[in-house]
Structures are given as C-alpha cells and as structure tokens.
Design an enzyme around this catalytic site. Structure first.
Site, PDB file in Angstrom:
ATOM      1  N   ASP A  23       0.839  -1.202   0.000  1.00 30.27           N
ATOM      2  CA  ASP A  23       0.000   0.000   0.000  1.00 30.27           C
ATOM      3  C   ASP A  23       0.880   1.261   0.000  1.00 30.27           C
ATOM      4  OD1 ASP A  23      -2.565   1.553   0.588  1.00 30.27           O
ATOM      5  OD2 ASP A  23      -1.360   2.021   2.366  1.00 30.27           O
ATOM      6  N   LYS A  33       1.630   4.383  -3.002  1.00 29.34           N
ATOM      7  CA  LYS A  33       1.645   5.834  -2.752  1.00 29.34           C
ATOM      8  C   LYS A  33       2.981   6.444  -3.181  1.00 29.34           C
ATOM      9  CE  LYS A  33      -1.819   5.322   0.858  1.00 29.34           C
ATOM     10  NZ  LYS A  33      -2.029   4.968   2.270  1.00 29.34           N
TER      11      LYS A  33
END
Lengths: 378, 378
Positions: B240, B244
């Site tokens: 995750d 980003k």
C-alpha cells in the site's frame, strides 16, 4: 493564456520574475505540461514597462524579460514614467485575461484592488494590507471577486497564499476546509520567522536552562543576520503576527479586525519609547533576567516558550507567548520555520503544516503557484 | 455549475454524499459564496440512479439526495440495473460539465478513465490503481487530461489528492512545486495510518526500551480496533505504501513503476505463507524478539523505528523501516497520523505536512476539495 503584470519588483518581485523567466524557457521546451504565462508589464515607483500591442489588439509579452531591470532605469527608452492608473488602464484595454501581481507592502496599492477587480483584472499578492486592514477594504475585495461570488463565472479571482507563511499551503488548505463546510475549531501557529528563530534558540526542548543564551544575545545575532526588521521592536510587538491572524480569521469566516485581537507586545514597557533601534538594543540586556525567569518557569514544567497566533472562532483570537510541552510539534521546530495547526471537525487531531515561512524564493513560489491557479481557471 | 456523478458509494462515497448534501443545503442559504454541485448520478455494482433530463436537455439533480441508499435497492423503481458504460453514456449525452468521482478501489474502473476523459468527463478519485499500476495506464490518463495538456483549455481535469494521505494537501502541494519549476530533492514520509500507529506505539521517543509492549500485542490491538486490513500482512508487506510512493514519484516527474521500488516486507519470511490471517496472528509472537532487537538497537542510538516511503529522484525510491532521531518530526508523530516531508530547491529545510491520512471524513474532504477545484475551472 493569462497575461501577468507585476507591481513593485523588489526582492520578492525580482525572484518571481526570475522564476517566471526560467519557467518561460521551460515552457518553450515542454509546453504540453506547463501553462504559458507571458509577463506583459512591470511597474515600480518611478518607471514602468509594457509589452507592445500587436496588430490584432493583443498585448505582447515584454520583448526581453531578462533585461527588465535595466529597462526600468530612467535613462532607458523602453520604459516610461510610472503611473499606476495608466498602467492598469493599458492592461484593461486589450480585454485579455490578466492578473496583477502586487509585490509591494503598500496599503495605497491594496486600496486599488476593488477598482481593478471591478474592471475584470485578477489579483495575486503577498501584500497583507488588503486583507488585514479596515474591514471595509476586505469586504470590497471580497464583493468584487470570486471570493464573495463563488457562482459568478465573470467574477475575477483573488489569491493571497503568500500573505501567511509565504509559500506554505496554509491559506489554500484553509479555503478548502471552509469551502467544503468543515467547522474550524481552532487555528494556532508560529507565523513569524523572526520570532520562531528567537524562541527556538532561547527555549529549546533539549537544552537545560543553564545552557541557554541570554535573550538579548539572541536578538543581537538575529539582527546581525538580517532576520529581524531594522528595528526589532517591529517583530517583537506582535503586529506582523496579528495581521496574519486577522487574515486567517477572516478567511475562516469571522468578522475580525486587528483591533479585536488581544496582542501581547513582548517589548518591555520601558523600552517601547526608546528613541532608536540602537538605544533599544543597548538597553535590552537589562531585561534578560525577565526573559530568563519566564524561560526557567517553562523549563521547570517541561515546556518551552513559543510566540503564537491563535484564531478562536468561539472566543477571542490572540497573539501571545505560550508554553508547549517538549514533545509538541511547536516545541521541535527548527531555525526560522513557521508551523500552523488547524483543528477542525474533520481534523480533531490537527492538520499541521510546517516549513520556511519567509524568504524571497518561497514567497515567490507561493505567488507563482497562485498565478498558475488563476491561469487554470480562466 | 458542475454535475457530479459517484461510482461506488461505499464507506467513503457515503460520507462524500453526506458532505455534498449538507453543502447543497448550505449553498441554498449562502449561494454567493459556495459553488453549486448537483449530484446527478450514483452507481454501485448492482444498481444505478440518474437524475431526469429536463425539457431543455439538461440533466437535473437526483430529486431526493437523502434517499439515494434506499433508492439503490433492487426493489426501488427509482434505480435500474447497473451498467457503467450506459451510466457514462447518459452523463456524456447532455454535454454539461460533469465530473465522475470514482470511490471504488477497482483497477477495472480505473482502466476506464482514459475513455471517460476522451469523452470530456472530468475525473476525481481516491482510487490509487489508475496512478500506481502499469505505466501505460498512467500515461493514457495523463495524455487524455489536463495533466499532460496544460495549455489545452478543452482537456478535462483529473484530481486525485486522496490517493496519498487522504485529505492532507500532499499532492496539490507537490503539483504546485512541480508546476512552478521547483526541483524535488527528496520526498519522505509515513504514508500508512496502520504502520504509523504500530511504530508510534512500539518505538516511542520517550518510553525506554523496557516500557515497550511486544510487537504482536500492538498488532493484535490494532487489528481489533479495525486499524489493519483483515489480513494485517496486507499492511506489513508495504505494498500500500509502495503504491503511494509510485504516485508521488510519477507526479514528481519520474518514470517509475511499483516493480522499480525496493520494498522491505516486514512480515517475517516464515509467516508469509501462513495459510490464514488467524494462523499469521497466532505465530507472530514467535517473532517478537526479532522486532524487539531492532527496537533496542534503535533506542540505543537515541532513535526510533518508522516505516517510511522515500522518493529519491537521483537514486532508488524505496519503502523501508528506518531510524530517526528522537527530535525528528517523524519521531513525534501521534496515533495513526501520516507525515510527509518535501525537500526541494525552494525548501532545503523541508516543507512538512502531517495529520490524519485515513478515515472516511478526511478522505471525503479531500475528494470534495478536488471536486470544487474542477468546478472552479470549468
């Protein structure tokens, strides 16, 4: 395409012109990703330059942006005697989208914004005066711009990010919070690079009280480094911070003026009437014990001193010397950084922004970002 | 006036509809200061709702926005069976400025953006997939939008602030830095609320090593509070955060994909193949000594452990467990806050933004701010 006109190419205006000039070169190379921002006019207190009007009635960019400083000399044929009203009329005459960038700190210039806006010119500025002086001026700026006419596509744009925290995304974040209907609970911050530096040096979360330099020594160093105003009392009296708090409060929706704020002037009472900056600096050591006492008290309770501005929508907004625990973000600030904490309904644990809040490069960056925002909206 | 259509009213989409509905009420009262944002369509995986087309060929807002959840039930006459392509065609048919807000986390939906943009629809989304998956998709989104066509006034807008740090002004600040020609030296941050919480609890700048809870205990608490994914390995594997970092790197101008990053998976090797989340949680205590050793080493050098993402334009971008001095802003983070530091030519001392980087309210706020930015530009 947005025409750009600069009022007052001082330290910040010069840096902005430098950034715009680099950008133009950059844009010529990769113009698919960068908006074109032709600079069509520059005016200082004595002379002005305007790009030529082309046969199709458009104002062309200044032919050699790199040479503007020379061309603004009185001897140059390129420039003419300054008249701000004539300058503005020339900009309006071509009916092109144009932003006037006020890089002065003049109230008189700011008082012209409503008239400029009424003529359809957009305004971008780091000048605090228009947004922190009498309420009627702020109201007129709002009324004649998109600030007060969100749904009117003909109302011109006003951006003033660099009036608080230079290029830090402070006001644009606050406008986002307000526009989406968030509720502002508190805004608190260190808004003066000078006062940030003085208290970061004087009241450190790691140094014990004994390691601390005297307050007057720190002011002396700051003054010699050019961190303070020529008269440091202009920093220490809190009025610069108070203007920023007024701007934040107004953007947050409060009808507040400078006079409504509780401002703690930390210049010792006896020194306020000292006849000169030198006299002030000479007598400041007499008050070192006063500042050291405050610092000792703070250190005793594991806190540090910080000079902050506070917007309190339900109470009184203020500017004051406060104590913060040593693990608070305000306590661990470095150098002359600014920091701001927005406590809101969406952000009960505050949204915090910190970084350089003064200096030509970051101030010009904030202005430049605002100009691009206007360009994207016209 | 900008029409708004929502794809995937889950937790975030529901909150956004709630904020939009409050805003509509607010706008009706003070419409001089708030832009009108009529919601004209909502679609989930089964059903869809569209506002009626008026006699002059415009799409009207959904008649009762407060009732959308009931109306999306299969039994309601107000909604019809979902077809995303039919939904989009209906939006395009009225030729009004319209933004499609993708509140899903679906790659399949994100793969539609280029087609939507080619039809003139604007896109706002918290969905990371379109910006962090294969380069060709990112390139197509850029090519068909204003992101890659800054000077083309017909190119639609794409905003995706909430893909990194939810509503924190992270991407809009980075876009400002890039557009003004600043040079990105480094971007470094804590981008996962879950991993922020775990290491803020585990490796505190004030607690001595002895006071520290075991890593597995902290993961257990976080899981029970709903702070982790159902399988905590989906947080601990760093993917995750890697998405980003990929988004930030691309916005910063780097041609980087997920596979190019050095990602430190902190799930112990032996537990990666544990057959279930429960099996993983049961065996995690066997590795507490491993994590405690790391923490002891950090504390020994007056540092703390933080799991960070780093964009390094001149080296390799990465996701890894790092040590920071106890007075570093990353060390003093609280709860599950995110923090990001931009080191640039303009900000050699970094520009830092911190606050809640996850949660429905702040994610919806970020989306809502983006919608307003589109509305102000059309």
């Amino acid at each position: 395409m947005l025409n750009v006109a600069i009022v007052g190419p001082g330290l910040v205006g010069k840096e902005l012109l430098h950034q715009l000039n680099s950008h133009a070169t950059h844009a010529a190379k990769v113009n698919s990703q960068v908006v074109q921002l032709p600079v069509v006019g520059i005016i200082n207190s004595r002379r002005m330059l305007l790009g030529p009007v082309t046969p199709d009635g458009k104002r062309a960019p200044l032919p050699s942006l790199g040479a503007w400083a020379d061309q603004l000399q009185g001897e140059s044929n390129a420039s003419t005697a300054a008249s701000l009203s004539a300058f503005v009329d020339e900009l309006v005459a071509t009916h092109q989208p144009t932003v006037v960038v006020d890089c002065t700190s003049s109230l008189e210039v700011a008082q012209q914004y409503p008239a400029w806006l009424a003529k359809g010119l957009h305004v971008v500025t780091p000048n605090k005066k228009g947004f922190s002086s009498e309420w009627s001026l702020y109201e007129a700026i709002t009324k004649h711009s998109r600030l007060g006419n969100a749904s009117d596509p003909t109302a011109p744009w006003v951006y003033h990010e660099s009036t608080v925290g230079a290029g830090l995304p402070v006001l644009n974040s606050l406008y986002d919070l307000v526009k989406t209907g968030d509720e502002i609970v508190k805004i608190e911050g260190i808004f003066s690079g000078t006062l940030s530096y003085l208290f970061n040096e004087f009241s450190s979360p790691t140094a014990g009280a004994s390691a601390t330099k005297s307050f007057s020594d720190i002011v002396t160093v700051a003054k010699s480094l050019g961190y303070t105003e020529p008269d440091p009392r202009d920093d220490l009296n809190g009025m610069d911070v108070a203007r920023k708090v007024t701007i934040l409060a107004r953007v947050a929706g409060l009808k507040v003026s400078l006079d409504d704020l509780a401002v703690e002037n930390i210049v010792p009472e006896a020194l306020r009437s000292a006849p000169s900056p030198d006299a002030f600096m000479q007598q400041l050591p007499d008050f070192d014990a006063h500042f050291s006492d405050l610092n000792d008290q703070a250190q005793h309770s594991k806190t540090v001193l910080r000079y902050v501005g506070v917007v309190d929508p339900k109470g009184q907004s203020s500017v004051k010397l406060m104590k913060y625990p040593v693990d608070h973000p305000f306590a661990n600030l470095k150098g002359s950084d600014n920091i701001i904490a927005f406590t809101t309904k969406y952000f009960p644990n505050p949204l915090i922004i910190q970084g350089a809040g003064a200096g030509a490069a970051v101030t010009a960056f904030g202005i430049f970002s605002d100009i691009i925002k206007v360009a994207e909206r016209v």
